[in-house]
Design an enzyme around this catalytic site. Structure first.
Site, short mmCIF file in Angstrom:
data_model
loop_
_atom_site.label_atom_id
_atom_site.label_comp_id
_atom_site.label_asym_id
_atom_site.label_seq_id
_atom_site.Cartn_x
_atom_site.Cartn_y
_atom_site.Cartn_z
N ALA A 165 17.08 -21.00 19.69
CA ALA A 165 18.13 -20.18 19.09
C ALA A 165 18.08 -20.26 17.57
O ALA A 165 18.14 -19.23 16.88
CB ALA A 165 19.51 -20.64 19.60
N GLU A 166 17.97 -21.46 17.02
CA GLU A 166 17.97 -21.60 15.56
C GLU A 166 16.70 -21.03 14.94
O GLU A 166 16.74 -20.45 13.86
CB GLU A 166 18.16 -23.06 15.14
N SER A 167 15.59 -21.14 15.63
CA SER A 167 14.35 -20.55 15.12
C SER A 167 14.48 -19.03 15.01
O SER A 167 14.11 -18.44 13.99
CB SER A 167 13.17 -20.92 16.03
N CYS B 143 18.58 -24.98 21.75
CA CYS B 143 19.10 -24.86 20.39
C CYS B 143 17.98 -24.64 19.38
O CYS B 143 18.15 -23.89 18.41
CB CYS B 143 19.91 -26.10 20.01
#
Length: 117
Positions: free
Chosen positions: A38-40, A35
């Protein structure tokens, strides 16, 4: 986390991260680490899309973990699927060194004017 950014534009981002150092107690890649990758990727894409004088703030992320990984690296590819005035959404596919899908995530960021300093 050891994230290395390989490609970055408002439409598509690619980054990789080592499994070592990002594992849960059983030696497998931690779902939270997927996660973070993905968020980065999605947040940087949204910030590039938002442009100068604006910021991107993550408001929703979801992830499905498809398989375990215990060594090597994982690579994430984020693709913008929506770009509007106030929201940007990215689909992120994370794969292992054998190009097997490890995780599928989606991130939505709210786009706002940057605070006055």
């Amino acid at each position: 986390m050891g994230i290395e950014f390989i490609e970055a534009s408002a439409e598509r981002l690619v980054g990789r991260m080592p499994v070592a150092g990002n594992t849960q107690p059983y030696g497998l890649l931690h779902g939270g680490a997927s996660c973070v990758l993905a968020e980065s990727l999605g947040s940087i894409g949204a910030a590039l899309y938002a442009g100068a004088g604006r910021i991107a703030v993550g408001i929703e992320i979801n992830a499905t973990h498809h398989r375990a990984v215990s060594e090597g690296h994982v690579t994430g590819v984020a693709t913008r699927v929506h770009g509007g005035r106030t929201l940007a959404t990215y689909d992120i596919v994370i794969s292992d060194d054998r190009d097997r899908r490890v995780c599928t995530a989606r991130l939505t960021c709210m786009l706002r004017d940057a605070p006055k300093s």
